[in-house]
Design a protein around this motif. Structure first.
Motif, PDB file in Angstrom:
ATOM      1  N   CYS A  43       2.041  -5.849  19.270  1.00  0.00           N
ATOM      2  CA  CYS A  43       2.213  -4.744  18.466  1.00  0.00           C
ATOM      3  C   CYS A  43       2.091  -5.299  16.985  1.00  0.00           C
ATOM      4  CB  CYS A  43       3.875  -4.097  18.472  1.00  0.00           C
ATOM      5  SG  CYS A  43       4.146  -2.940  17.608  1.00  0.00           S
ATOM      6  N   LEU A  44       0.980  -4.690  16.413  1.00  0.00           N
ATOM      7  CA  LEU A  44       0.716  -5.122  15.105  1.00  0.00           C
ATOM      8  C   LEU A  44       0.679  -4.195  14.009  1.00  0.00           C
ATOM      9  CD1 LEU A  44      -2.478  -7.229  15.901  1.00  0.00           C
ATOM     10  CD2 LEU A  44      -0.288  -8.311  15.551  1.00  0.00           C
ATOM     11  N   PRO A  45       1.031  -4.366  12.711  1.00  0.00           N
ATOM     12  CA  PRO A  45       0.938  -3.529  11.547  1.00  0.00           C
ATOM     13  C   PRO A  45      -0.463  -3.311  11.138  1.00  0.00           C
ATOM     14  CG  PRO A  45       1.350  -5.775  10.591  1.00  0.00           C
ATOM     15  CD  PRO A  45       1.440  -6.066  11.939  1.00  0.00           C
ATOM     16  N   ASP A  46      -0.787  -2.287  10.193  1.00  0.00           N
ATOM     17  CA  ASP A  46      -2.006  -2.341   9.645  1.00  0.00           C
ATOM     18  C   ASP A  46      -2.526  -3.353   9.062  1.00  0.00           C
ATOM     19  OD1 ASP A  46      -1.975   0.618  10.482  1.00  0.00           O
ATOM     20  OD2 ASP A  46      -1.234   1.251   8.736  1.00  0.00           O
ATOM     21  N   ILE A  47      -3.830  -3.627   9.195  1.00  0.00           N
ATOM     22  CA  ILE A  47      -4.305  -4.976   8.622  1.00  0.00           C
ATOM     23  C   ILE A  47      -4.590  -4.922   7.147  1.00  0.00           C
ATOM     24  CG2 ILE A  47      -6.550  -4.112   8.836  1.00  0.00           C
ATOM     25  CD1 ILE A  47      -7.184  -7.277   9.930  1.00  0.00           C
ATOM     26  N   ILE A  48      -4.262  -5.892   6.491  1.00  0.00           N
ATOM     27  CA  ILE A  48      -4.365  -6.068   5.163  1.00  0.00           C
ATOM     28  C   ILE A  48      -5.582  -7.238   5.010  1.00  0.00           C
ATOM     29  CG2 ILE A  48      -3.700  -7.054   2.855  1.00  0.00           C
ATOM     30  CD1 ILE A  48      -0.894  -6.454   3.807  1.00  0.00           C
ATOM     31  N   LEU A  49      -6.771  -6.775   4.704  1.00  0.00           N
ATOM     32  CA  LEU A  49      -7.832  -7.446   4.532  1.00  0.00           C
ATOM     33  C   LEU A  49      -7.972  -8.738   3.651  1.00  0.00           C
ATOM     34  CD1 LEU A  49     -10.564  -4.500   3.880  1.00  0.00           C
ATOM     35  CD2 LEU A  49     -10.054  -5.785   6.131  1.00  0.00           C
ATOM     36  N   LYS A  50      -8.391  -9.940   4.191  1.00  0.00           N
ATOM     37  CA  LYS A  50      -8.207 -11.130   3.370  1.00  0.00           C
ATOM     38  C   LYS A  50      -8.729 -10.913   1.911  1.00  0.00           C
ATOM     39  CE  LYS A  50      -9.226 -14.107   7.177  1.00  0.00           C
ATOM     40  NZ  LYS A  50     -10.223 -15.157   7.961  1.00  0.00           N
ATOM     41  N   GLN A  51      -9.676 -10.168   1.765  1.00  0.00           N
ATOM     42  CA  GLN A  51     -10.144 -10.061   0.182  1.00  0.00           C
ATOM     43  C   GLN A  51      -9.107  -9.296  -0.652  1.00  0.00           C
ATOM     44  OE1 GLN A  51     -11.993  -9.011   2.852  1.00  0.00           O
ATOM     45  NE2 GLN A  51     -12.962  -6.992   2.673  1.00  0.00           N
ATOM     46  N   ASN A  52      -8.058  -8.702  -0.006  1.00  0.00           N
ATOM     47  CA  ASN A  52      -7.018  -8.229  -0.862  1.00  0.00           C
ATOM     48  C   ASN A  52      -5.745  -8.858  -0.805  1.00  0.00           C
ATOM     49  OD1 ASN A  52      -8.649  -5.808  -1.233  1.00  0.00           O
ATOM     50  ND2 ASN A  52      -7.737  -4.940   0.759  1.00  0.00           N
ATOM     51  N   VAL A  53      -5.984 -10.001  -0.355  1.00  0.00           N
ATOM     52  CA  VAL A  53      -4.476 -10.934  -0.374  1.00  0.00           C
ATOM     53  C   VAL A  53      -5.026 -12.056  -1.560  1.00  0.00           C
ATOM     54  CG1 VAL A  53      -3.272 -12.626   0.908  1.00  0.00           C
ATOM     55  CG2 VAL A  53      -3.951 -10.613   1.955  1.00  0.00           C
ATOM     56  N   PHE A  54      -4.237 -12.205  -2.777  1.00  0.00           N
ATOM     57  CA  PHE A  54      -4.603 -13.130  -3.416  1.00  0.00           C
ATOM     58  C   PHE A  54      -3.355 -14.344  -3.692  1.00  0.00           C
ATOM     59  CE2 PHE A  54      -6.754  -9.073  -4.535  1.00  0.00           C
ATOM     60  CZ  PHE A  54      -7.862  -9.772  -5.240  1.00  0.00           C
ATOM     61  N   LEU A 212       2.668 -16.896  -8.326  1.00  0.00           N
ATOM     62  CA  LEU A 212       1.191 -17.335  -8.357  1.00  0.00           C
ATOM     63  C   LEU A 212       0.935 -18.058  -9.319  1.00  0.00           C
ATOM     64  CD1 LEU A 212      -0.288 -13.766  -7.232  1.00  0.00           C
ATOM     65  CD2 LEU A 212       0.245 -15.526  -5.819  1.00  0.00           C
ATOM     66  N   SER A 213      -0.387 -18.739  -9.463  1.00  0.00           N
ATOM     67  CA  SER A 213      -1.069 -19.477 -10.616  1.00  0.00           C
ATOM     68  C   SER A 213      -1.330 -18.373 -11.415  1.00  0.00           C
ATOM     69  CB  SER A 213      -2.091 -20.387 -10.142  1.00  0.00           C
ATOM     70  OG  SER A 213      -3.175 -19.804  -9.635  1.00  0.00           O
ATOM     71  N   THR A 214      -1.692 -18.992 -12.492  1.00  0.00           N
ATOM     72  CA  THR A 214      -2.103 -17.995 -13.547  1.00  0.00           C
ATOM     73  C   THR A 214      -3.527 -17.316 -13.307  1.00  0.00           C
ATOM     74  OG1 THR A 214      -1.086 -19.036 -15.416  1.00  0.00           O
ATOM     75  CG2 THR A 214      -2.637 -17.552 -16.206  1.00  0.00           C
ATOM     76  N   GLU A 215      -4.504 -18.325 -12.682  1.00  0.00           N
ATOM     77  CA  GLU A 215      -5.806 -17.886 -12.330  1.00  0.00           C
ATOM     78  C   GLU A 215      -5.508 -16.702 -11.188  1.00  0.00           C
ATOM     79  OE1 GLU A 215      -9.921 -19.459 -10.639  1.00  0.00           O
ATOM     80  OE2 GLU A 215      -8.370 -20.760 -11.105  1.00  0.00           O
ATOM     81  N   GLN A 216      -4.594 -16.829 -10.239  1.00  0.00           N
ATOM     82  CA  GLN A 216      -4.525 -16.060  -9.040  1.00  0.00           C
ATOM     83  C   GLN A 216      -3.770 -14.691  -9.464  1.00  0.00           C
ATOM     84  OE1 GLN A 216      -1.919 -18.635  -6.880  1.00  0.00           O
ATOM     85  NE2 GLN A 216      -3.612 -19.757  -5.620  1.00  0.00           N
ATOM     86  N   ALA A 217      -3.089 -14.966 -10.433  1.00  0.00           N
ATOM     87  CA  ALA A 217      -2.221 -13.700 -10.884  1.00  0.00           C
ATOM     88  C   ALA A 217      -3.280 -12.737 -11.622  1.00  0.00           C
ATOM     89  CB  ALA A 217      -1.086 -14.083 -11.975  1.00  0.00           C
ATOM     90  N   ARG A 218      -4.158 -13.522 -12.288  1.00  0.00           N
ATOM     91  CA  ARG A 218      -5.171 -12.588 -13.054  1.00  0.00           C
ATOM     92  C   ARG A 218      -6.263 -11.867 -12.130  1.00  0.00           C
ATOM     93  NH1 ARG A 218      -8.197 -16.698 -14.904  1.00  0.00           N
ATOM     94  NH2 ARG A 218      -6.778 -17.089 -16.476  1.00  0.00           N
ATOM     95  N   ASP A 219      -6.542 -12.770 -11.171  1.00  0.00           N
ATOM     96  CA  ASP A 219      -7.391 -11.954 -10.048  1.00  0.00           C
ATOM     97  C   ASP A 219      -6.795 -10.885  -9.528  1.00  0.00           C
ATOM     98  OD1 ASP A 219      -9.289 -13.967 -10.447  1.00  0.00           O
ATOM     99  OD2 ASP A 219      -8.906 -15.057  -8.844  1.00  0.00           O
ATOM    100  N   LEU A 220      -5.545 -10.817  -9.080  1.00  0.00           N
ATOM    101  CA  LEU A 220      -4.636  -9.880  -8.756  1.00  0.00           C
ATOM    102  C   LEU A 220      -4.554  -8.781  -9.428  1.00  0.00           C
ATOM    103  CD1 LEU A 220      -2.937  -8.455  -6.327  1.00  0.00           C
ATOM    104  CD2 LEU A 220      -1.168  -9.770  -6.999  1.00  0.00           C
ATOM    105  N   LEU A 221      -4.195  -8.916 -10.785  1.00  0.00           N
ATOM    106  CA  LEU A 221      -4.015  -7.837 -11.654  1.00  0.00           C
ATOM    107  C   LEU A 221      -5.340  -6.868 -11.981  1.00  0.00           C
ATOM    108  CD1 LEU A 221      -2.260  -6.614 -14.092  1.00  0.00           C
ATOM    109  CD2 LEU A 221      -3.406  -8.077 -15.557  1.00  0.00           C
ATOM    110  N   VAL A 222      -6.517  -7.776 -12.097  1.00  0.00           N
ATOM    111  CA  VAL A 222      -7.718  -7.159 -12.216  1.00  0.00           C
ATOM    112  C   VAL A 222      -8.341  -6.170 -11.235  1.00  0.00           C
ATOM    113  CG1 VAL A 222     -10.156  -7.519 -12.885  1.00  0.00           C
ATOM    114  CG2 VAL A 222      -8.420  -8.685 -14.106  1.00  0.00           C
TER     115      VAL A 222
END
Length: 445
Positions: A43-54, A212-222
């Motif tokens: 029984c699994l939740p809706d999948i979150i795609l890898k590219q949407n996880v930062f 998150l690191s600054t770089e990871q946070a920047r990617d997520l925000l953008v």
């Protein structure tokens, strides 16, 4: 049967029918347990795609590897409010479903569940045995079910804070132990919570989420900014937004990213600087609500200590905590080190390095807001105590600087509390100007 319909039912007949009904219900219950045990389905939740996880891929990989095979009874995913624990849990559930081809993965959200019965019923439903009749003893139902398990089963229990902070905590942990042992170690658990715990039988292994690191946070925000035709293509102060205003917290970054689609960068920065918690909420989520959930689970001394710790600028040590918790309140009599440990275990205070603690900026903003609204006298008293502590410490530091072989120690100590020294020097100067006798007398060098 015709006689039962026609004739009056005497006491013995009624008792006999009640016994038959109970026996029939018991048989049905056993059949449900038996059927669900031999044909378990994930029984699994809706999948979150890898590219949407930062910025959480390493943690997802660690949790998945620890949970695979069932050798580790409990894997804890901990972290502060809005740090992405649920996102990690959902990705881990799908990764385990791929790697554990012969096993079963059951994702179970425990949000709003705070009693053992509520949790057990939720787990029963996730097992695939949805019944119109709730078992009289849900915990025992799960224990009986676990005896029938033939292959590996992993429960991913998301948002378990409610039951772990309730009076049913020990009963809940006892249930997990029983499911583990009765299944012959075929049941394992991945649990997300803001609060760590220790247990001699379950021996949980912790994976802690940090900002998150600054770089990871920047990617997520953008990634959350919708670019419209004619809109500016580049953010000029993105690092200031992600690090200073959002503290690299995923939930805050997601909200701000969506707001940048509708508001100019300058307007949003001005609003975040003035009222960060008011800005960081949308229709579905709120940084303030996430922090409030943790705050509400604290007892009174912990809440008051939490408010007092918001006075510090940057990191602090146990001596500073002991100084401010001398304020006249319900903390009196409680051990500051125990309270500090509790706040750390609940992810409301971080430990960046040995013997130093700090609050995340967004958590500190919430503590200050609550302090102004409900604890103004406590804050005023704590501020004076903190001022006295750091002024005496600054004077001691100066003496150490000129002492033989201790110059380096003095410089290290000064650097650690530089922000506190600067801030409370201003409080001290104001106190002398206003002739505040508590500060003046307390800072007699």
């Amino acid at each position: 049967m015709e006689a039962l319909k026609r004739d009056p039912i005497d006491h013995d007949t009624k008792r006999h029918l009640e016994e038959l009904a109970k026996e029939w219900n018991k048989i049905q219950e056993q059949e449900r347990i038996h059927s669900s045990s031999f044909s378990p389905r994930s029984c699994l939740p809706d999948i979150i795609l890898k590219q949407n996880v930062f910025g959480r891929n390493q943690e997802i990989e660690r949790v998945t590897k620890m949970a695979e095979g069932g050798d580790i009874p409990v894997v804890l995913v901990t972290g502060g409010p809005g740090f992405g624990k649920t996102t990690v849990a959902k990705r881990v559930a799908h990764e385990l479903e791929i790697s554990e081809k012969e096993g079963t993965v059951l994702f179970c959200s425990l949000q709003t569940k705070s009693t053992l019965n509520e949790v057990a019923i939720r787990m029963i439903n996730i097992c695939g045995s949805v019944s119109t009749q709730v078992p009289e003893n849900p915990g025992q139902w799960l224990r009986d079910w676990s005896k029938q398990i033939q292959s590996q089963v992993t429960f991913v229990l998301d948002n378990a804070d409610g039951v772990l902070d309730s009076g049913d905590r020990e009963s809940f942990l006892s249930l997990l132990c029983d499911l583990r042992s009765l299944s012959r170690q075929k049941v394992t658990f991945v649990i997300t919570t803001r609060k760590t715990f220790e247990h001699s039988d379950l021996q949980p292994k912790e994976v802690r989420l940090h900002p998150l690191s600054t770089e990871q946070a920047r990617d997520l925000l953008v990634s959350r900014v919708q670019v419209y035709e004619g809109a500016p293509q580049k953010l000029c102060r993105v690092d200031y937004i992600v690090s200073d205003l959002c503290g690299c917290v995923p939930l805050a970054l997601c909200i701000v990213g969506s707001l940048l689609s509708d508001y100019s960068e300058e307007t949003l920065i001005a609003s975040l600087e003035k009222e960060p918690l008011a800005v960081l909420e949308d229709d579905q989520s709120s940084v303030e609500k996430a922090i409030k959930t943790s705050f509400d689970l604290l007892n009174e001394p912990e809440q008051e200590a939490f408010i007092l710790l918001s006075l510090f600028q940057g990191s602090f040590d146990i001596d500073a905590v002991q100084a401010v918790t001398k304020a006249e309140c319900s903390i009196s009599g409680a051990l500051p080190i125990s309270i500090l440990r509790s706040l750390k275990n609940r992810s409301l205070v971080e430990k960046p390095y040995s013997r130093r603690y700090q609050m995340h900026p967004l958590i500190q903003s919430y503590a200050k807001k609550i302090g102004r609204d409900r604890y103004d006298e406590l804050l005023a008293m704590g501020e004076k105590l903190a001022c006295i502590h750091f002024m005496l410490r600054l004077a001691k530091n100066a003496n150490i600087y000129w002492s033989k072989d201790t110059c380096k120690d003095s410089l290290v100590s000064f650097q650690e509390d530089k922000n506190n020294f600067e801030y409370f020097l201003q409080i001290y100067a104001r106190g002398r100007e206003e002739q505040d006798q508590e500060i003046v007398n307390g800072c007699s060098f």
